[in-house]
Design a protein around this motif. Structure first.
Motif, PDB file in Angstrom:
ATOM      1  N   LEU A 102       0.851  -1.194   0.000  1.00 39.45           N
ATOM      2  CA  LEU A 102       0.000   0.000   0.000  1.00 39.45           C
ATOM      3  C   LEU A 102       0.892   1.252   0.000  1.00 39.45           C
ATOM      4  CD1 LEU A 102      -3.274   0.406   1.993  1.00 39.45           C
ATOM      5  CD2 LEU A 102      -1.730   2.324   1.642  1.00 39.45           C
ATOM      6  N   SER A 115      -1.162   3.812  -4.771  1.00 38.78           N
ATOM      7  CA  SER A 115      -1.504   2.560  -5.448  1.00 38.78           C
ATOM      8  C   SER A 115      -1.341   1.396  -4.474  1.00 38.78           C
ATOM      9  CB  SER A 115      -0.566   2.350  -6.633  1.00 38.78           C
ATOM     10  OG  SER A 115       0.763   2.235  -6.146  1.00 38.78           O
ATOM     11  N   ILE A 116      -1.916   0.275  -4.859  1.00 40.49           N
ATOM     12  CA  ILE A 116      -1.741  -0.942  -4.066  1.00 40.49           C
ATOM     13  C   ILE A 116      -1.266  -2.041  -5.005  1.00 40.49           C
ATOM     14  CG2 ILE A 116      -2.857  -2.640  -2.577  1.00 40.49           C
ATOM     15  CD1 ILE A 116      -4.884  -0.552  -1.761  1.00 40.49           C
ATOM     16  N   ASP A 117      -0.129  -2.600  -4.693  1.00 42.59           N
ATOM     17  CA  ASP A 117       0.399  -3.701  -5.487  1.00 42.59           C
ATOM     18  C   ASP A 117      -0.094  -4.996  -4.838  1.00 42.59           C
ATOM     19  OD1 ASP A 117       1.771  -5.712  -6.664  1.00 42.59           O
ATOM     20  OD2 ASP A 117       3.775  -4.946  -6.216  1.00 42.59           O
ATOM     21  N   THR A 118      -1.050  -5.634  -5.470  1.00 48.00           N
ATOM     22  CA  THR A 118      -1.743  -6.740  -4.799  1.00 48.00           C
ATOM     23  C   THR A 118      -1.059  -8.105  -4.969  1.00 48.00           C
ATOM     24  OG1 THR A 118      -3.158  -6.984  -6.736  1.00 48.00           O
ATOM     25  CG2 THR A 118      -4.017  -5.641  -4.936  1.00 48.00           C
ATOM     26  N   ALA A 159     -10.087   0.597   0.096  1.00 48.82           N
ATOM     27  CA  ALA A 159      -9.081   0.624  -0.975  1.00 48.82           C
ATOM     28  C   ALA A 159      -8.652  -0.794  -1.354  1.00 48.82           C
ATOM     29  CB  ALA A 159      -7.872   1.457  -0.538  1.00 48.82           C
ATOM     30  N   LEU A 160      -8.508  -1.673  -0.363  1.00 59.32           N
ATOM     31  CA  LEU A 160      -8.146  -3.064  -0.676  1.00 59.32           C
ATOM     32  C   LEU A 160      -9.272  -3.747  -1.440  1.00 59.32           C
ATOM     33  CD1 LEU A 160      -6.378  -4.273   2.595  1.00 59.32           C
ATOM     34  CD2 LEU A 160      -5.337  -3.992   0.342  1.00 59.32           C
ATOM     35  N   ALA A 162     -11.371  -2.338  -3.387  1.00 55.05           N
ATOM     36  CA  ALA A 162     -11.345  -1.813  -4.759  1.00 55.05           C
ATOM     37  C   ALA A 162     -10.199  -2.450  -5.548  1.00 55.05           C
ATOM     38  CB  ALA A 162     -11.195  -0.291  -4.730  1.00 55.05           C
ATOM     39  N   ALA A 163      -9.016  -2.494  -4.955  1.00 56.03           N
ATOM     40  CA  ALA A 163      -7.842  -3.007  -5.670  1.00 56.03           C
ATOM     41  C   ALA A 163      -8.010  -4.485  -6.018  1.00 56.03           C
ATOM     42  CB  ALA A 163      -6.586  -2.789  -4.838  1.00 56.03           C
ATOM     43  N   LEU A 164      -8.668  -5.227  -5.143  1.00 58.43           N
ATOM     44  CA  LEU A 164      -8.826  -6.667  -5.368  1.00 58.43           C
ATOM     45  C   LEU A 164     -10.084  -6.999  -6.164  1.00 58.43           C
ATOM     46  CD1 LEU A 164      -7.913  -7.872  -1.769  1.00 58.43           C
ATOM     47  CD2 LEU A 164      -6.621  -8.419  -3.846  1.00 58.43           C
ATOM     48  N   CYS A 218     -13.641   6.609  -1.750  1.00 66.69           N
ATOM     49  CA  CYS A 218     -12.954   5.518  -2.430  1.00 66.69           C
ATOM     50  C   CYS A 218     -13.959   4.443  -2.869  1.00 66.69           C
ATOM     51  CB  CYS A 218     -11.905   4.934  -1.482  1.00 66.69           C
ATOM     52  SG  CYS A 218     -11.047   3.520  -2.133  1.00 66.69           S
ATOM     53  N   HIS A 222     -15.017   3.377  -6.885  1.00 65.51           N
ATOM     54  CA  HIS A 222     -14.782   2.038  -7.409  1.00 65.51           C
ATOM     55  C   HIS A 222     -16.014   1.139  -7.296  1.00 65.51           C
ATOM     56  CE1 HIS A 222     -10.525   2.945  -7.864  1.00 65.51           C
ATOM     57  NE2 HIS A 222     -10.642   3.599  -6.730  1.00 65.51           N
TER      58      HIS A 222
END
Ligand code: ASP
Ligand code: MG
Length: 411
Positions: A102, A115-118, A159-160, A162-164, A218, A222
């Motif tokens: 994160l 950004s989140i690099d998942t 946010a997680l 959304a990212a996932l 957020c 998303h």
């Protein structure tokens, strides 16, 4: 069925017993989903205690160090939740904000997520583990630990999700959902079944502490549906989602009190393009979030007043002083001990008389209004902090928001 993000607030994980109850909820969810990501807040009042320790060490704690300190609260929670899950037989792994990829900017204590690099998250989920993430924190471009602002674990969860591309995001807390007003202050407040993102954002921004406003922004951006519910009691909670037709039929759906707040006024600035920009540039650079703005002009000069959280008062004042230097004119004043009372509802767009009803109710309650600001779906009155709770109850009554006798009381 898909991925689920579950977030547990501080009171929900305040001790080992409470944490075990939350862990059981995670196990149930795990049986029904392809993967579960758990986001935790610091246990109980840990963050407040850490802030107090920092203040005892330094009157204005250096922000980088403060973040390093505050992030430990969530780190402890995540490790303990992971242990609890494993003790109950579920494979789990705890990760810090940095470990979960994160990334934020470097505005310490109020960092914004970039950004989140998942990749690591996905790998752990693919390996069948429950991933427990320490909320409220991230890592700056320079590799320093940052925090997202008080209450920021909600944002981590949204946010997680959304990212996932998670199917749902559940926010577990110590109340049964979103009420027409804070049930501690208004005992006959009613639980709302659904609230639109925009209404929730207005409510959260003006003091409904059940959800962090940035989490709502957020989630809306998303299209992540949020469900707010009690961690240790069963119930449907409140769904935060896109607006629907029937939501609009209710003129006012909630009231909120924000107190104490402060107001910084820049008077005597030149009435010309650029004066407001000078002030807001400085406020933005200081990372101060502004609640409401009132600008009034009088001939050659203009006055700009902004309301802010009390905790930001000193920063806001410094920013306004700097703007005066930039402009070469103006004078700054700071008022503290204020409160804001707001009414929010989608139906305000199409109904008249909402303001009249509110002002009549406040007048009957003997509350004097110092200032008024509005949005399309909100009216906010600034009042003295001492009048805040009375004003909130008067507004709640005036719009008929009280629970009917047959409806269950707040948990
Ligand atoms: N523990 C942090 C706070 O108390 C973040 C959170 O709980 O969301 O503000
Ligand atoms: Mg919270």
């Amino acid at each position: 069925m898909g991925l689920l993000v579950q977030k547990f607030g501080g009171t929900s994980v305040a001790d080992a017993t409470a944490m075990r109850l939350c862990a059981r909820r995670v196990l149930e969810a795990r049986a029904a989903h392809d993967g579960v990501v758990v986001v935790v807040s610091a246990m109980g009042r840990t963050t407040d205690s850490l802030v107090a320790l920092a203040r005892a060490a330094h009157p204005d704690p250096p922000r980088r160090d403060l973040d390093l300190l505050l992030a430990t609260g969530e780190q402890a929670s995540a490790a303990l939740m992971s242990m609890t899950l494993q003790a109950l037989g579920a494979p789990a792994i705890a990760l810090t904000g940095a470990q979960v990829g994160l990334s934020t900017d470097d505005l310490h204590t109020r960092a914004r997520i970039g950004s989140i690099d998942t990749a690591r998250l996905r790998a752990a989920l693919d390996a069948g583990r429950v991933v427990v993430v320490a909320g409220f924190q991230g890592v700056s471009p320079g590799g320093d630990i940052t925090t997202l602002g008080r209450g920021g674990s909600d944002l981590t969860a949204a946010a997680l999700a959304a990212a996932l591309g998670a199917d749902a995001c559940e926010i577990y807390t110590d109340v049964a959902g979103v009420y027409t007003a804070d049930a501690r202050l208004v005992p006959d407040a009613r639980l709302l079944e659904r609230v639109s993102y925009d209404q929730m954002l207005e409510l959260a921004s003006v003091g409904a502490r059940v959800l962090h406003p940035r989490a709502v922004v957020c989630a809306k951006a998303h299209s992540v549906e949020l469900r707010v519910a009690h961690a240790h009691a069963d119930g449907p909670g409140t769904l935060i989602t896109h607006e629907s037709q029937d939501m609009e039929q209710i003129v006012v759906s909630g009231c909120a009190l924000k107190a104490p707040i402060a107001r910084v006024t820049l008077a005597g600035a030149p009435n010309q393009p650029g004066s407001a920009a000078a002030l807001f540039d400085r406020l933005a650079r200081a990372g101060v979030f502004v609640d409401d703005i009132v600008q009034t002009e009088a001939g050659a000069t203009t006055t700009i007043a902004v309301t802010i959280e009390s905790a930001d008062a000193a920063d806001a004042r410094r920013a306004a002083d700097a703007a005066v230097r930039d402009l070469g004119a103006g004078a700054v004043s700071l008022e503290t001990g204020l409160a804001s009372v707001s009414v929010v509802g989608l139906g305000m767009r199409s109904h008249t008389g909402v303001a009249a009803t509110l002002f009549r109710a406040l007048a009957d309650a003997g509350v004097s209004v110092r200032n008024v600001t509005t949005s399309e779906i909100r009216i906010t009155c600034i009042v003295g902090a001492d009048d805040g709770e009375r004003a909130l109850r008067a507004a709640h009554d005036a719009f008929g928001l009280a629970r009917r006798p047959a409806e269950p009381a707040a948990v």
